[in-house]
Enzyme design. Structure first.
Site, mmCIF file in Angstrom:
data_model
loop_
_atom_site.group_PDB
_atom_site.id
_atom_site.type_symbol
_atom_site.label_atom_id
_atom_site.label_comp_id
_atom_site.label_asym_id
_atom_site.label_seq_id
_atom_site.Cartn_x
_atom_site.Cartn_y
_atom_site.Cartn_z
ATOM 1 N N ASP A 101 0.848 -1.187 0.000
ATOM 2 C CA ASP A 101 0.000 0.000 0.000
ATOM 3 C C ASP A 101 0.886 1.240 0.000
ATOM 4 O OD1 ASP A 101 -2.124 1.703 0.160
ATOM 5 O OD2 ASP A 101 -2.713 1.168 2.200
ATOM 6 N N ASP A 147 -3.291 2.578 -5.921
ATOM 7 C CA ASP A 147 -2.038 2.607 -5.156
ATOM 8 C C ASP A 147 -1.909 1.424 -4.199
ATOM 9 O OD1 ASP A 147 -4.089 3.380 -3.465
ATOM 10 O OD2 ASP A 147 -2.865 4.822 -2.361
ATOM 11 N N GLU A 148 -2.609 0.344 -4.487
ATOM 12 C CA GLU A 148 -2.649 -0.771 -3.540
ATOM 13 C C GLU A 148 -2.828 -2.083 -4.288
ATOM 14 O OE1 GLU A 148 -5.216 -1.659 0.572
ATOM 15 O OE2 GLU A 148 -5.981 -0.290 -0.961
#
Length: 437
Positions: free
Chosen positions: A59, A152-153
């Site tokens: 993350d 973003d993960e």
């Protein structure tokens, strides 16, 4: 690794070794405590399973805000909020702002009351998507088993990659984190565990720039004293319900057998109790795609007029079309989202006769939905989404009913090319501009 032996990983030089659980030195010179025996670095991760676990949750740390700070180094020590508009919400905020009480999805007025000296930056989704893709490519260089969860993960399964990389998964992930910092200029946190649920919780445990391990044997014990709200999927309303029923900790929830859990919480009860024990059978599925793509905006003042509402709707349709193209997807249907001045949400959907990537087609469908809702109600937010999502190569195919589709696609691509070169304001449709005064 033998039972009772603790593994060790240095996040600075990527040394891996083993140390006796009692702290006795082993052949590599490592001990159960202290700095790295190779580089004397202090960022040493020690855990019995650190060198054997292979499922990770990665993350990015405050991603939008971190990208903005990277691009504007003078903001490094200042609180940054990505969002905008007095009636908008916080899209993201840096950790400095978080220490002042700012949180994602918080109304902007409330965020600025908590942190009046924050630097507010309008979101640049296109830039965040580009940087997210760079990070995704670095992930996919480690293993093909990457399942994106958001921009973003992602969750990664590195089983079977040790021979390829010449190092255990933990060391490969530590190198990856360093590479993201050096090449992209943002930081990530890594959670390593035996399943996806615990890997996610591990990643959140030591942010920012964290690297946390939760082993299979310790998962239930670690979860037991935690508040029920820690578990992903339990929102404020569900947490209040659980606490009111006498389940304030995950350990209390985990103690329920399947029958009792179902009696108290319905069909989802048994799965809820199992997750409270740290159980999760989900695998990493690289083919599992995004469920929906959308764009929305909150108005500075409530709107009631249909024509006034259509202007921001058109801009959202253009933004949605761009996001679909960037993801290699197209719309098989359109979702209109409205929020009234009283914060009541309205969602309306329509299936398209043919899949599309064209904003004008998306707009025409959303416009029909909007006309049925614009009955004098005051709205504070409008949004449009695509659902179901289909592969982009199925979009806007020419047929006898619509032979001009390829020409309109070429026109839209030309518009996007001009905007990419000269900026979003270089060219636009009249319906997107405010009326002349």
């Amino acid at each position: 690794m033998a039972a009772g032996v603790m593994g060790a990983l240095c996040r600075d030089c990527f040394w891996t070794g083993a140390a006796g659980a009692t702290g006795a030195a082993c052949a590599t010179g490592a001990t159960a405590a202290g700095p790295c025996p190779v580089c004397a670095g202090r960022r040493v991760v020690r855990h019995a399973e650190v060198l054997t676990l292979a499922l990770a949750h990665v993350d990015c740390d405050a991603f939008y805000a971190s990208v903005e700070k990277r691009d504007r180094p003078e903001l490094l020590t200042r609180p940054v909020i990505v969002g905008g508009g007095t009636r908008g919400v916080v899209a993201a905020c840096c950790y400095i702002a978080r220490t002042r009480g700012v949180r994602s999805a918080m109304p902007m007025w409330k965020a600025l009351a908590a942190c009046p000296d924050a630097e507010v930056i309008r979101p640049d989704i296109g830039k965040y998507v580009r940087e997210g893709r760079r990070i995704r490519e670095l992930m996919e260089s480690l293993t093909p088993m990457v399942q994106p969860l958001s921009i973003d993960e992602a969750v990664l399964d590195l089983r079977g990659t040790e021979a390829l990389h010449g190092a255990p998964p933990a060391a490969v992930l530590a190198r990856f984190a360093r590479r993201v910092e050096q090449e992209v200029g943002v930081t990530v946190s890594v959670g390593l565990a035996a399943n996806r649920l615990m890997a996610k919780l591990a990643a959140e445990r030591d942010k920012p720039r964290g690297f946390s391990v939760i082993g299979a044997a310790e998962a239930a014990g670690w979860l037991a004293p935690q508040p029920v709200g820690l578990l992903p999927g339990i929102g404020p309303a569900m947490e209040k319900r659980l606490v009111g029923a006498g389940f304030a900790t995950l350990g209390q929830l985990a103690a329920l057998d399947a029958r009792e859990a179902a009696r108290r919480f319905g069909d989802e009860g048994p799965a809820l109790a199992a997750r409270a024990r740290g159980e999760d059978a989900r695998s990493v599925d690289p083919a599992r795609g995004t469920k929906s793509v959308s764009a929305e905006t909150t108005f500075d003042a409530d709107m009631t007029d249909l024509e006034a509402l259509e202007r921001p709707l058109w801009r959202m349709c253009e933004k949605l079309a761009r996001r679909l193209r960037e993801k290699g997807l197209c719309a098989g249907g359109v979702v209109l989202k409205l929020k009234t001045a009283a914060f009541a949400s309205r969602t309306r959907t329509v299936r398209l006769p043919g899949a599309t990537l064209l904003p004008e087609v998306i707009f025409a469908a959303a416009q029909g939905l909007l006309r049925r809702e614009a009955d004098g109600t005051a709205f504070r937010l409008i949004g449009v989404g695509a659902q179901p999502l289909l592969p982009a190569d199925r979009a806007d195919q020419a047929d006898l009913a619509d032979p001009g589709a390829p020409r309109r696609v070429a026109k839209w691509r030309a518009v996007e090319a001009l905007r990419a070169r000269f900026g979003d304001d270089a060219i636009g449709a009249g319906r997107g501009f405010p009326p002349k005064r």
